[in-house]
Scaffold this active site. Structure first.
Site, PDB file in Angstrom:
ATOM      1  N   LYS A   1       0.838  -1.217   0.000  1.00  0.00           N
ATOM      2  CA  LYS A   1       0.000   0.000   0.000  1.00  0.00           C
ATOM      3  C   LYS A   1       0.866   1.257   0.000  1.00  0.00           C
ATOM      4  CE  LYS A   1      -4.098  -1.968   2.292  1.00  0.00           C
ATOM      5  NZ  LYS A   1      -3.651  -3.305   2.708  1.00  0.00           N
TER       6      LYS A   1
ATOM      7  N   GLY B   1       2.131   4.933  -0.593  1.00  0.00           N
ATOM      8  CA  GLY B   1       1.344   6.175  -0.545  1.00  0.00           C
ATOM      9  C   GLY B   1       2.220   7.364  -0.209  1.00  0.00           C
TER      10      GLY B   1
ATOM     11  N   GLY C   1      -8.001 -13.797   4.574  1.00  0.00           N
ATOM     12  CA  GLY C   1      -6.994 -13.887   5.624  1.00  0.00           C
ATOM     13  C   GLY C   1      -7.472 -14.763   6.768  1.00  0.00           C
TER      14      GLY C   1
HETATM   15  O1  6AU Z   1      -9.449 -11.551   5.672  1.00  0.00           O
HETATM   16  P1  6AU Z   1      -8.828 -10.634   6.696  1.00  0.00           P
HETATM   17  O2  6AU Z   1      -9.776  -9.584   7.187  1.00  0.00           O
HETATM   18  O3  6AU Z   1      -8.162 -11.370   7.817  1.00  0.00           O
HETATM   19  O4  6AU Z   1      -7.597  -9.889   5.954  1.00  0.00           O
HETATM   20  C1  6AU Z   1      -7.784  -9.016   4.896  1.00  0.00           C
HETATM   21  C2  6AU Z   1      -6.470  -8.614   4.296  1.00  0.00           C
HETATM   22  C3  6AU Z   1      -5.556  -7.813   5.206  1.00  0.00           C
HETATM   23  C4  6AU Z   1      -5.756  -6.377   4.779  1.00  0.00           C
HETATM   24  O5  6AU Z   1      -4.573  -5.608   4.926  1.00  0.00           O
HETATM   25  C5  6AU Z   1      -6.129  -6.517   3.313  1.00  0.00           C
HETATM   26  O6  6AU Z   1      -6.717  -7.790   3.153  1.00  0.00           O
HETATM   27  N1  6AU Z   1      -7.091  -5.494   2.816  1.00  0.00           N
HETATM   28  C6  6AU Z   1      -6.785  -4.712   1.675  1.00  0.00           C
HETATM   29  C7  6AU Z   1      -5.737  -4.995   0.740  1.00  0.00           C
HETATM   30  C8  6AU Z   1      -5.480  -6.320   0.261  1.00  0.00           C
HETATM   31  O7  6AU Z   1      -5.142  -4.108   0.176  1.00  0.00           O
HETATM   32  C9  6AU Z   1      -7.614  -3.641   1.339  1.00  0.00           C
HETATM   33  C10 6AU Z   1      -8.846  -3.484   2.000  1.00  0.00           C
HETATM   34  O8  6AU Z   1      -9.628  -2.625   1.644  1.00  0.00           O
HETATM   35  N2  6AU Z   1      -9.141  -4.329   3.030  1.00  0.00           N
HETATM   36  C11 6AU Z   1      -8.307  -5.318   3.448  1.00  0.00           C
HETATM   37  O9  6AU Z   1      -8.675  -6.045   4.368  1.00  0.00           O
HETATM   38  O10 6AU Z   1      -4.216  -8.198   4.949  1.00  0.00           O
END
Ligand code: 6AU
Length: 374
Positions: free
Chosen positions: A100, A102, A342
């Site tokens: 990410k 930025g 995740g």
């Molecule tokens: O399934 P989770 O909630 O355990 O993990 C979600 C993963 C985490 C976040 O850093 C990432 O996805 N993520 C991202 C990404 C991939 O860029 C963007 C977002 O909007 N929401 C999000 O959860 O590693």
């Protein structure tokens, strides 16, 4: 809101890989997805190299992508990079570092290529926010191109300068040739994921470079095989190695409650992506953002989970702003291409089994979407 129906929502992954306007990494990924029958990306939010590599082994056969957060791995280093490269090659998936980015262009170039993470060296895919403006994309693209070109030039120089040695000499060197972190920093030929644990003797390097130069010239990735009676292993072998190139995803929408990546911001993201189709392979978003005729971006969607039994249809979250949807909702209804999961897998008692469950759900939703075309 569900996306307006765009042709890419109805086309198969395989068909989309052959459309014009697609980045080479995206084309490869679509063919890998199609051959391996998986649109699952596991989010490896773990904090040690051992855990990361173990997870990669456990879920590797069920995924097209493994997403890392390298900055949370306490002992991140050469062992991490080499180990991950080895599993990815063996189990056939790509690595996506969820950095990410930025910041201003000059800073992100350094963050991408230098420091203890050296992301460009080992991650085929990374992602960036566009709030600093469009130069963030130009800067990352430039840094990726320079890093790859420097790698190839260096290897070519070594080939022409080196005295060929019998391959047996390089074999005998293998024992003491494990690269250390300083090697990897100074010497692009020491990029561990590419070296696969061998000292780059003239013989082994020339084998490597023939693959690399082929991939770097803008030739189409070979068509992915029609599986027919061929085994998946044979089909994956036929697909060949990924192109030695880099690609970027733009964060166009987020999954967290109250986030600001909406409306005009999201549209601006898509407009910037259209100006860099060779490098920007798609978006992190909650729905397909392909709107114009030539759009063929890949949408990867986080915030995906399956409800526990009896909780179907209920709103899911983690109490810290994360909002979840099911694979079926994001792939079938919202037209997304890759599900990012995740904790739905990491917290399961049997991660291998959980990954297979998500793979099947994501794939079934895709097949249903394709069947619905008329
Ligand atoms: O399934 P989770 O909630 O355990 O993990 C979600 C993963 C985490 C976040 O850093 C990432 O996805 N993520 C991202 C990404 C991939 O860029 C963007 C977002 O909007 N929401 C999000 O959860 O590693």
């Amino acid at each position: 809101m569900p996306p307006r129906r765009h042709p890419t929502v109805s086309l198969s992954y395989e068909e989309r890989a052959s459309l014009p306007n697609i980045s080479p990494v995206a084309a490869f990924l679509l063919r890998l997805i199609s051959t391996k029958h998986t649109n699952l990306c596991v989010s490896a939010d773990v904090t040690s190299t051992t855990e990361l590599l173990q997870l990669a082994e456990e879920v590797g056969d069920s995924i097209c992508l493994l997403k890392t957060h390298a900055d949370i791995i306490q002992d991140f280093g050469d062992r991490t990079i080499k180990g991950l490269g080895d599993v990815a090659k063996r189990r056939k998936f790509l690595v996506f570092e969820d950095r990410k980015f930025g910041d201003i262009g000059s800073t992100v170039q350094k963050q991408y290529t230098a420091g203890p993470l050296g992301i460009v060296k080992w991650a085929a895919i990374t992602n960036a926010h566009i709030f600093p403006g469009p130069a963030i994309v130009t800067a990352l693209e430039q840094a990726a191109k320079s890093a790859i070109a420097a790698y190839n030039t260096r290897v070519e120089t070594e080939i022409s300068a080196g005295t060929p040695q019998p391959s047996s000499a390089s074999e005998s060197d293998d024992e003491d040739s494990s690269p250390d972190a300083s090697d990897a920093d100074d010497d692009p030929t020491a990029w561990p994921a590419e070296r696969q644990g061998r000292k780059p003797s003239v013989v082994s390097v020339s084998t490597t470079i023939s693959t690399k130069t082929e991939a770097i010239s803008p030739q189409p990735t070979p068509r992915s095989p029609d599986l027919g009676t061929e085994s998946m292993e044979a089909a994956l072998e036929r697909l060949g190695p990924p192109p030695f190139l880099r690609a970027l995803l733009l964060l166009a929408e987020m999954s967290s409650e109250g986030n600001l990546l909406t409306g005009a911001y999201t549209e601006q993201c898509v407009a910037i992506a259209r100006q860099h189709r060779d490098f920007v392979m798609g978006f992190i978003a909650q729905r397909s953002l392909n709107v114009e005729k030539g759009d063929n971006f890949i949408t990867m969607t986080p915030g995906v989970s399956l409800p526990p039994p009896g909780q179907e249809g209920k709103k899911m979250g983690d109490g810290l702003g994360q909002q979840y949807n099911t694979p079926r909702k994001v792939v079938l209804e919202m037209g997304c291409d890759v599900i990012i999961v995740g904790r739905g897998i990491l917290n399961a008692p049997d991660r291998r089994r959980a990954a297979e469950r998500y793979r099947k759900e994501g794939w079934a939703a895709y097949e249903e979407r394709i069947r619905a075309r008329r």
